[in-house]
Design a protein around this motif. Structure first.
Motif, PDB file in Angstrom:
ATOM      1  N   LEU A  62       0.827  -1.209   0.000  1.00 24.03           N
ATOM      2  CA  LEU A  62       0.000   0.000   0.000  1.00 24.03           C
ATOM      3  C   LEU A  62       0.858   1.254   0.000  1.00 24.03           C
ATOM      4  O   LEU A  62       1.836   1.339   0.736  1.00 24.03           O
ATOM      5  CB  LEU A  62      -0.908   0.015   1.235  1.00 24.03           C
ATOM      6  N   ARG A  64      -0.186   5.307   0.288  1.00 25.38           N
ATOM      7  CA  ARG A  64      -1.246   6.304   0.448  1.00 25.38           C
ATOM      8  C   ARG A  64      -2.609   5.700   0.091  1.00 25.38           C
ATOM      9  O   ARG A  64      -3.394   6.273  -0.660  1.00 25.38           O
ATOM     10  CB  ARG A  64      -0.968   7.543  -0.402  1.00 25.38           C
ATOM     11  N   ALA A  65      -2.873   4.527   0.632  1.00 31.00           N
ATOM     12  CA  ALA A  65      -4.101   3.805   0.301  1.00 31.00           C
ATOM     13  C   ALA A  65      -4.817   3.367   1.564  1.00 31.00           C
ATOM     14  O   ALA A  65      -4.279   3.444   2.670  1.00 31.00           O
ATOM     15  CB  ALA A  65      -3.775   2.589  -0.570  1.00 31.00           C
ATOM     16  N   SER A  66      -6.032   2.899   1.371  1.00 31.77           N
ATOM     17  CA  SER A  66      -6.867   2.455   2.486  1.00 31.77           C
ATOM     18  C   SER A  66      -7.468   1.091   2.151  1.00 31.77           C
ATOM     19  O   SER A  66      -7.931   0.874   1.029  1.00 31.77           O
ATOM     20  CB  SER A  66      -7.974   3.487   2.707  1.00 31.77           C
ATOM     21  N   ALA A 111       3.175  -1.206   4.077  1.00 28.00           N
ATOM     22  CA  ALA A 111       2.216  -0.105   3.962  1.00 28.00           C
ATOM     23  C   ALA A 111       2.954   1.203   4.191  1.00 28.00           C
ATOM     24  O   ALA A 111       3.641   1.368   5.195  1.00 28.00           O
ATOM     25  CB  ALA A 111       1.087  -0.271   4.967  1.00 28.00           C
ATOM     26  N   SER A 114      -0.460   4.603   4.870  1.00 30.47           N
ATOM     27  CA  SER A 114      -1.724   3.944   4.564  1.00 30.47           C
ATOM     28  C   SER A 114      -2.389   3.466   5.841  1.00 30.47           C
ATOM     29  O   SER A 114      -1.793   3.516   6.913  1.00 30.47           O
ATOM     30  CB  SER A 114      -1.476   2.747   3.640  1.00 30.47           C
TER      31      SER A 114
END
Length: 165
Positions: A62, A64-66, A111, A114
Motif C-alpha cells: 500500500l 497512500r491507500a486504504s 504499507a 496507509s
C-alpha cells in the motif's frame, strides 16, 4: 518407487488499485489468499461469508491507500508482519473481544502512509448497507421477492422473513 504428496496451490484473488475504489461485497469468492497492491486508492473486502476458509492470508503493498476489511465478530486479525513506513496503522476497535476466534486473518506486506480498517459484526453490516452495490442488490431482491444478502452474507436470501424459525 518414491511416494509424492500433492500440495494444493492456494487460490489467490489479486487487486491492483491505482487512484480508484474497488469493493467486493457479499458472496464473491472462496479464496484463501489475497494480494492487494494499491496506490492512492481504496479497497473494501467483505470476508464475512461462511463459504470462506477459516485461515485467510492478505498480502498488502500500500502507498497512500486504504483497505477496509468487513469481518465476522469472532475473527482474529494478526497484523504483526506488516512493515509500516510513514504514518499509518491497523484500526481495529474490537481487537480485545472475548469471543473465541473461529476465523483467523493474517496480514503481511508493506504499507506506506496507509491504513487498514477492520470492521466487525453490526458495523460491518452498516458499512455494506451504505454502498451503491447494496442499493442495487436491494432493488433486485425486491423484484425477485427475496432478501438482500450484501448486509449479511450468512443469511439465506430466499428464507421467509415472516416465518418463525
Amino acid at each position: 518407487m518414491a511416494e509424492y504428496t500433492f500440495t494444493p496451490t492456494r487460490h489467490v484473488e489479486r487487486f491492483n488499485v491505482d487512484h480508484t475504489v474497488v469493493k467486493r461485497l457479499g458472496h464473491w469468492t472462496t479464496a484463501d489468499s489475497f494480494e492487494i497492491r494499491a496506490r492512492g486508492g481504496a479497497v473494501v473486502l467483505d470476508l464475512r461469508s461462511a463459504e470462506l476458509p477459516a485461515d485467510l492470508e492478505i498480502h498488502v503493498d500500500l502507498r497512500r491507500a486504504s483497505v477496509k476489511l468487513l469481518l465476522p465478530e469472532e475473527t482474529e486479525v494478526d497484523h504483526w508482519d506488516v512493515q509500516w513506513t510513514g504514518r499509518g496503522k491497523v484500526k481495529d476497535a474490537e481487537k480485545g473481544t472475548t469471543l473465541p476466534a473461529t476465523r483467523r486473518v493474517r496480514l503481511v506486506g508493506a504499507a506506506d502512509n496507509s491504513e487498514i480498517r477492520v470492521l466487525r459484526a453490526g458495523v460491518a453490516a452498516v458499512a455494506a448497507i451504505f454502498t451503491r452495490e447494496w442499493l442495487d442488490d436491494a432493488r433486485r431482491a425486491r423484484k425477485e421477492g427475496r432478501l438482500t444478502n450484501l448486509d449479511d452474507p450468512t443469511r439465506n436470501p430466499y428464507a421467509d422473513p415472516h416465518r418463525a424459525a
